[in-house]
Design a protein around this motif. Structure first.
Motif, PDB file in Angstrom:
ATOM      1  N   LEU A 175     -11.399 -12.030  -1.145  1.00 35.44           N
ATOM      2  CA  LEU A 175     -11.970 -13.210  -1.767  1.00 35.44           C
ATOM      3  C   LEU A 175     -13.420 -12.953  -2.133  1.00 35.44           C
ATOM      4  O   LEU A 175     -14.046 -12.026  -1.612  1.00 35.44           O
ATOM      5  N   ASP A 176     -13.922 -13.776  -3.058  1.00 38.19           N
ATOM      6  CA  ASP A 176     -15.304 -13.617  -3.487  1.00 38.19           C
ATOM      7  C   ASP A 176     -16.159 -14.761  -2.946  1.00 38.19           C
ATOM      8  O   ASP A 176     -15.684 -15.609  -2.189  1.00 38.19           O
ATOM      9  N   ARG A 177     -17.428 -14.795  -3.343  1.00 36.38           N
ATOM     10  CA  ARG A 177     -18.370 -15.785  -2.820  1.00 36.38           C
ATOM     11  C   ARG A 177     -18.001 -17.212  -3.200  1.00 36.38           C
ATOM     12  O   ARG A 177     -18.453 -18.173  -2.566  1.00 36.38           O
ATOM     13  N   HIS A 178     -17.166 -17.363  -4.233  1.00 33.78           N
ATOM     14  CA  HIS A 178     -16.770 -18.688  -4.692  1.00 33.78           C
ATOM     15  C   HIS A 178     -15.465 -19.164  -4.053  1.00 33.78           C
ATOM     16  O   HIS A 178     -15.018 -20.272  -4.313  1.00 33.78           O
ATOM     17  N   GLY A 179     -14.848 -18.277  -3.249  1.00 33.98           N
ATOM     18  CA  GLY A 179     -13.590 -18.645  -2.608  1.00 33.98           C
ATOM     19  C   GLY A 179     -12.359 -18.242  -3.386  1.00 33.98           C
ATOM     20  O   GLY A 179     -11.227 -18.486  -2.948  1.00 33.98           O
ATOM     21  N   CYS A 180     -12.532 -17.632  -4.574  1.00 35.54           N
ATOM     22  CA  CYS A 180     -11.385 -17.154  -5.346  1.00 35.54           C
ATOM     23  C   CYS A 180     -10.707 -16.022  -4.576  1.00 35.54           C
ATOM     24  O   CYS A 180     -11.379 -15.123  -4.060  1.00 35.54           O
ATOM     25  N   GLN A 181      -9.381 -16.066  -4.495  1.00 34.96           N
ATOM     26  CA  GLN A 181      -8.637 -15.066  -3.723  1.00 34.96           C
ATOM     27  C   GLN A 181      -7.956 -14.065  -4.651  1.00 34.96           C
ATOM     28  O   GLN A 181      -7.494 -14.416  -5.742  1.00 34.96           O
ATOM     29  N   TYR A 182      -7.893 -12.823  -4.187  1.00 38.60           N
ATOM     30  CA  TYR A 182      -7.383 -11.719  -4.992  1.00 38.60           C
ATOM     31  C   TYR A 182      -6.328 -10.930  -4.228  1.00 38.60           C
ATOM     32  O   TYR A 182      -6.334 -10.874  -2.992  1.00 38.60           O
ATOM     33  N   VAL A 183      -5.458 -10.285  -4.997  1.00 34.93           N
ATOM     34  CA  VAL A 183      -4.550  -9.281  -4.441  1.00 34.93           C
ATOM     35  C   VAL A 183      -4.815  -7.998  -5.214  1.00 34.93           C
ATOM     36  O   VAL A 183      -4.900  -8.001  -6.443  1.00 34.93           O
ATOM     37  N   VAL A 184      -5.008  -6.901  -4.471  1.00 32.15           N
ATOM     38  CA  VAL A 184      -5.454  -5.643  -5.073  1.00 32.15           C
ATOM     39  C   VAL A 184      -4.473  -4.524  -4.708  1.00 32.15           C
ATOM     40  O   VAL A 184      -4.519  -3.988  -3.601  1.00 32.15           O
ATOM     41  N   PRO A 185      -3.557  -4.170  -5.628  1.00 31.03           N
ATOM     42  CA  PRO A 185      -2.706  -3.004  -5.381  1.00 31.03           C
ATOM     43  C   PRO A 185      -3.486  -1.736  -5.714  1.00 31.03           C
ATOM     44  O   PRO A 185      -4.097  -1.631  -6.777  1.00 31.03           O
ATOM     45  N   VAL A 186      -3.484  -0.795  -4.784  1.00 25.13           N
ATOM     46  CA  VAL A 186      -4.220   0.459  -4.962  1.00 25.13           C
ATOM     47  C   VAL A 186      -3.237   1.608  -5.072  1.00 25.13           C
ATOM     48  O   VAL A 186      -2.358   1.772  -4.216  1.00 25.13           O
ATOM     49  N   GLN A 187      -3.364   2.400  -6.131  1.00 18.52           N
ATOM     50  CA  GLN A 187      -2.591   3.636  -6.216  1.00 18.52           C
ATOM     51  C   GLN A 187      -3.538   4.791  -5.983  1.00 18.52           C
ATOM     52  O   GLN A 187      -4.660   4.818  -6.497  1.00 18.52           O
ATOM     53  N   ALA A 188      -3.105   5.738  -5.148  1.00 18.52           N
ATOM     54  CA  ALA A 188      -3.933   6.873  -4.760  1.00 18.52           C
ATOM     55  C   ALA A 188      -3.423   8.131  -5.433  1.00 18.52           C
ATOM     56  O   ALA A 188      -2.231   8.431  -5.385  1.00 18.52           O
ATOM     57  N   LYS A 189      -4.336   8.868  -6.060  1.00 18.35           N
ATOM     58  CA  LYS A 189      -3.980  10.087  -6.773  1.00 18.35           C
ATOM     59  C   LYS A 189      -4.747  11.263  -6.182  1.00 18.35           C
ATOM     60  O   LYS A 189      -5.961  11.369  -6.318  1.00 18.35           O
ATOM     61  N   GLY A 190      -4.013  12.118  -5.491  1.00 19.61           N
ATOM     62  CA  GLY A 190      -4.619  13.319  -4.931  1.00 19.61           C
ATOM     63  C   GLY A 190      -4.036  14.552  -5.594  1.00 19.61           C
ATOM     64  O   GLY A 190      -2.965  14.507  -6.201  1.00 19.61           O
ATOM     65  N   GLY A 191      -4.739  15.659  -5.485  1.00 20.36           N
ATOM     66  CA  GLY A 191      -4.227  16.899  -6.059  1.00 20.36           C
ATOM     67  C   GLY A 191      -4.025  16.787  -7.549  1.00 20.36           C
ATOM     68  O   GLY A 191      -4.899  16.344  -8.281  1.00 20.36           O
ATOM     69  N   LYS A 192      -2.811  17.155  -8.022  1.00 22.73           N
ATOM     70  CA  LYS A 192      -2.523  17.133  -9.456  1.00 22.73           C
ATOM     71  C   LYS A 192      -1.707  15.906  -9.864  1.00 22.73           C
ATOM     72  O   LYS A 192      -1.193  15.849 -10.980  1.00 22.73           O
ATOM     73  N   ASP A 193      -1.610  14.917  -8.967  1.00 29.09           N
ATOM     74  CA  ASP A 193      -0.871  13.700  -9.320  1.00 29.09           C
ATOM     75  C   ASP A 193      -1.525  13.028 -10.517  1.00 29.09           C
ATOM     76  O   ASP A 193      -2.749  13.021 -10.657  1.00 29.09           O
ATOM     77  N   LYS A 194      -0.689  12.459 -11.382  1.00 27.78           N
ATOM     78  CA  LYS A 194      -1.208  11.811 -12.587  1.00 27.78           C
ATOM     79  C   LYS A 194      -1.096  10.303 -12.461  1.00 27.78           C
ATOM     80  O   LYS A 194      -0.235   9.773 -11.760  1.00 27.78           O
ATOM     81  N   HIS A 195      -1.991   9.606 -13.152  1.00 24.36           N
ATOM     82  CA  HIS A 195      -1.919   8.149 -13.202  1.00 24.36           C
ATOM     83  C   HIS A 195      -0.694   7.757 -14.016  1.00 24.36           C
ATOM     84  O   HIS A 195      -0.479   8.266 -15.116  1.00 24.36           O
ATOM     85  N   GLY A 196       0.104   6.856 -13.457  1.00 28.23           N
ATOM     86  CA  GLY A 196       1.335   6.469 -14.140  1.00 28.23           C
ATOM     87  C   GLY A 196       1.254   5.062 -14.693  1.00 28.23           C
ATOM     88  O   GLY A 196       0.868   4.129 -13.991  1.00 28.23           O
ATOM     89  N   ARG A 197       1.611   4.915 -15.967  1.00 29.01           N
ATOM     90  CA  ARG A 197       1.654   3.591 -16.577  1.00 29.01           C
ATOM     91  C   ARG A 197       2.603   2.683 -15.792  1.00 29.01           C
ATOM     92  O   ARG A 197       2.290   1.531 -15.502  1.00 29.01           O
ATOM     93  N   GLN A 198       3.805   3.236 -15.476  1.00 28.36           N
ATOM     94  CA  GLN A 198       4.795   2.389 -14.834  1.00 28.36           C
ATOM     95  C   GLN A 198       4.369   1.929 -13.448  1.00 28.36           C
ATOM     96  O   GLN A 198       4.728   0.829 -13.023  1.00 28.36           O
ATOM     97  N   GLN A 199       3.585   2.754 -12.733  1.00 29.40           N
ATOM     98  CA  GLN A 199       3.155   2.317 -11.410  1.00 29.40           C
ATOM     99  C   GLN A 199       2.222   1.122 -11.513  1.00 29.40           C
ATOM    100  O   GLN A 199       2.356   0.145 -10.768  1.00 29.40           O
ATOM    101  N   THR A 200       1.287   1.172 -12.453  1.00 31.78           N
ATOM    102  CA  THR A 200       0.385   0.025 -12.640  1.00 31.78           C
ATOM    103  C   THR A 200       1.156  -1.202 -13.113  1.00 31.78           C
ATOM    104  O   THR A 200       0.934  -2.319 -12.623  1.00 31.78           O
ATOM    105  N   GLU A 201       2.070  -1.009 -14.062  1.00 28.09           N
ATOM    106  CA  GLU A 201       2.849  -2.139 -14.578  1.00 28.09           C
ATOM    107  C   GLU A 201       3.691  -2.777 -13.474  1.00 28.09           C
ATOM    108  O   GLU A 201       3.778  -4.002 -13.373  1.00 28.09           O
TER     109      GLU A 201
END
Length: 271
Positions: A175-201
């Motif tokens: 949440l932020d200073r105004h009380g707005c609440q968030y959900v944050v999905p985190v994808q971790a990329k190590g080594g030669k892993d690539k960012h995937g469109r489908q994972q974010t979608e």
């Protein structure tokens, strides 16, 4: 697992996925549906040893490795094939624009006092686990997004309507200073892993379905080196994944942060 064994496994997976695509593809198609069972049939037809974990074979091409050249050769110029979930045990090859998210070479680096416990550094299993741990212990999600965030669950496996089973590397709520609440999905990329469109979608789709009252802010974290991490906030705009913001953080000892570093950061804070 040594490199030759990894390559042999990937080659085996390539033969299987190539056969599945060949049997289902029709010239001009923009999507090619298939079911999980077809991987078994393809392995038998190609005389290839069956993968112990069919899910790993599909996961590899969704998130880690490029599809075989024989498949990509059928894509029109400017497009490429990706694998998407289409329901329980159902998938499809889908044409998409390539997604290139790489750390900028000239990005300012923000030095952060490293709060990672040494015992974690000594025993983290694999790049992805080490990256998630460093992001968590150094509160990089909080710093990057400017909110107070807490890890809700890592390696969350769930199902999403119209997609099937998915896995989110780590899920935060905040949440932020105004009380707005968030959900944050985190994808971790190590080594030669690539960012995937489908994972974010699929992360966005999952958050909309499971947390409709929270604001979704997808984040991708990537190792530049073992102590330097690139963080990206992503968003879906006009059916494309866009980079909202990017920061690079270097985990250092407190003594490594100089007065000139602090002066630069203070100037940024006043903007």
């Amino acid at each position: 697992m040594g490199k030759p064994e990894k390559e042999a496994k990937l080659n085996r997976y390539s033969e299987i996925v190539g056969e599945v695509f060949r049997k289902n593809y029709k010239p001009g198609a923009t999507s090619v549906p298939f079911e999980r069972e077809q991987f078994l049939e393809a392995a038998v037809e190609r005389g290839v040893a069956l993968p112990k974990n069919l899910g790993d074979a599909i996961y590899s091409f969704k998130y880690r490795s490029s599809l075989p050249a024989s498949i990509q050769a059928t894509a029109p110029e400017g497009l490429e094939w990706g694998i998407y979930g289409a329901g329980r045990a159902k998938y499809e090859f889908r044409l998409e624009r390539p997604l290139e998210i790489v750390p900028r070479l000239n990005q300012l680096v923000v030095k952060i006092p490293d709060a990672t416990p040494e015992i974690i550094q000594a025993h983290a299993l694999g790049d992805e686990q080490a990256l998630l741990a460093k992001v968590r212990y150094n509160r990089l999600v909080d710093i990057f997004l400017g909110i107070t965030a807490s890890s809700l669950q890592n390696h969350l496996r769930t199902t999403v309507k119209g997609i099937g089973q998915i896995e989110i590397d780590e899920l935060y709520v905040g949440l932020d200073r105004h009380g707005c609440q968030y959900v944050v999905p985190v994808q971790a990329k190590g080594g030669k892993d690539k960012h995937g469109r489908q994972q974010t979608e699929q992360d966005i789709a999952c958050c909309r379905e499971k947390f409709p009252g929270l604001v979704c802010r997808p984040v991708s974290a990537q190792f530049i080196n073992p102590n330097k991490i690139a963080m990206f906030e992503l968003a879906l705009q006009d059916d494309e994944i866009r980079v909202v913001s990017e920061e690079h953080y270097e985990l250092v000892t407190s003594a490594s942060i100089t007065p000139s570093d602090l002066a630069i950061y203070a100037g940024r804070g006043r903007v």
